[in-house]
Design a protein around this motif. Structure first.
Motif, PDB file in Angstrom:
ATOM      1  N   ASP A 107       1.189  36.427 100.070  1.00  0.00           N
ATOM      2  CA  ASP A 107       1.865  37.624  99.466  1.00  0.00           C
ATOM      3  C   ASP A 107       2.910  37.319  98.470  1.00  0.00           C
ATOM      4  OD1 ASP A 107       2.095  39.469  96.905  1.00  0.00           O
ATOM      5  OD2 ASP A 107       1.935  40.998  98.122  1.00  0.00           O
ATOM      6  N   TYR A 110       5.425  40.022  98.644  1.00  0.00           N
ATOM      7  CA  TYR A 110       5.618  40.435  99.748  1.00  0.00           C
ATOM      8  C   TYR A 110       6.329  39.902 101.274  1.00  0.00           C
ATOM      9  CZ  TYR A 110       5.712  43.113 103.985  1.00  0.00           C
ATOM     10  OH  TYR A 110       5.908  44.274 105.992  1.00  0.00           O
ATOM     11  N   SER A 113       9.942  39.863  98.744  1.00  0.00           N
ATOM     12  CA  SER A 113      10.819  41.043  99.370  1.00  0.00           C
ATOM     13  C   SER A 113      11.011  41.966 100.649  1.00  0.00           C
ATOM     14  CB  SER A 113       9.630  42.512  99.373  1.00  0.00           C
ATOM     15  OG  SER A 113      10.543  43.907  99.689  1.00  0.00           O
ATOM     16  N   GLN A 114      10.108  41.105 101.929  1.00  0.00           N
ATOM     17  CA  GLN A 114      11.154  41.142 102.929  1.00  0.00           C
ATOM     18  C   GLN A 114      12.581  40.391 103.483  1.00  0.00           C
ATOM     19  OE1 GLN A 114       9.917  42.993 105.967  1.00  0.00           O
ATOM     20  NE2 GLN A 114       8.766  44.444 103.818  1.00  0.00           N
TER      21      GLN A 114
END
Length: 307
Positions: A107, A110, A113-114
């Motif tokens: 993904d 995601y 984002s991390q």
């Protein structure tokens, strides 16, 4: 026979229509299509428009190629100068390789984002508080490089990273407010001291000028009297200079000398001593009444107001 042929043709047409309906796909302009045939990447990435796949064999995945705005949750950390802060940021990125974004990472949103959160915490620990508050452009560039380096292998390109907000503890806010107030007070005192220095220099120049012409001091005194008397809401106490009293005394003495030095009328020769009228003995000359100081003050005030 003809009916059987017509029925077969109708069946084939129906089957073809069903196949086309199952195989037809439409890809939008901002999307790209990735086809997986029996679990493997089949061919190139499909461009936008109408495309066909093999039903039950191919699976079409559409990848959005638009710029994605990803808010980064607030991260708490301790700066290099031991100040606890909370920083929020936002990341702008887009997919440049649809196949890599679909296959390389599970993904990609995601993952970005991390990566942004960990990079933000790392930047907080390497920076000072002043850099977080005033030098954000440099920090934004550092964050962009830290996020973009691993994202290139995922088929993702980071366009921009912005630090939105830096939250400080209340105690630190009060300390910074006191520091700013002290700095403003220091500058105000310096300005006042500079103004006093300039005023003292001008007053010294004025004093030297009045020392050369003493009458200027008297004119300045009268101007002050006029300015104060114009309001008519206060009692004016005016000191009389000693030089003015001496000038008035000199004027009275000069008038008396002129009176005593005036010539007497000549005696007529026709008159005999017997015919002369008996002159009364001179009366004692009374001294002129002393000029009242208060009256002199009133005269000066009235003259100043009249001007």
């Amino acid at each position: 026979m003809v009916e059987e042929l017509l029925g077969a043709a109708a069946g084939v047409a129906a089957a073809g229509a069903v196949y086309v309906a199952a195989a037809a796909r439409v890809i939008k302009q901002y999307e790209r299509g990735v086809v997986l045939r029996l679990g493997r990447l089949a061919g190139e990435v499909r461009p936008p428009g109408f495309t066909m796949i093999v039903p039950l064999v191919d699976r079409l995945h559409k990848v959005n190629m638009q710029i994605v705005t990803l808010p980064v949750p607030g991260q708490e950390g301790i700066t290099r100068d031991n100040v606890t802060v909370r920083v929020d940021a936002v990341v702008y990125f887009k997919v440049v390789d649809a196949a890599s974004a679909l296959i390389t990472v599970e993904d990609y949103k995601y993952a970005v984002s991390q990566m942004a959160q960990t990079s933000l915490r790392s930047i907080i620990g390497k920076s000072d508080l002043d850099d977080l508050l005033s030098n954000r452009e440099k920090l934004n560039q550092g964050l962009e490089l830290m996020i973009d380096s691993p994202a290139i292998g995922w088929g993702v390109q980071v366009d921009r990273v912005e630090i939105k907000d830096v939250s400080l503890p209340e105690s630190m806010k009060r300390s910074m407010a006191r520091q700013a107030e002290a700095d403003r007070e220091r500058r105000a005192r310096i300005i006042n001291a500079d103004a006093e220095l300039q005023a003292s220099r001008k007053l010294a120049d004025a004093a030297r000028q009045m020392a050369e012409t003493p009458s200027a001091l008297q004119l300045r005194l009268l101007q002050t009297v006029m300015a104060v008397a114009a309001e008519k809401n206060s009692t004016l106490v005016l000191p009389i200079p000693v030089e003015l009293l001496r000038f008035l005394e000199r004027g009275d003495d000069h008038t008396e000398r002129q009176t005593s030095a005036a010539p007497r009328p000549a005696e007529s020769p026709a008159e005999s001593p017997a015919e002369r009228p008996v002159q009364e003995p001179p009366k004692a000359v009374e001294p002129p009444p002393e000029r009242e100081v208060e009256r002199t003050i009133d005269d000066i005030i009235e003259d100043a107001q009249g001007k």
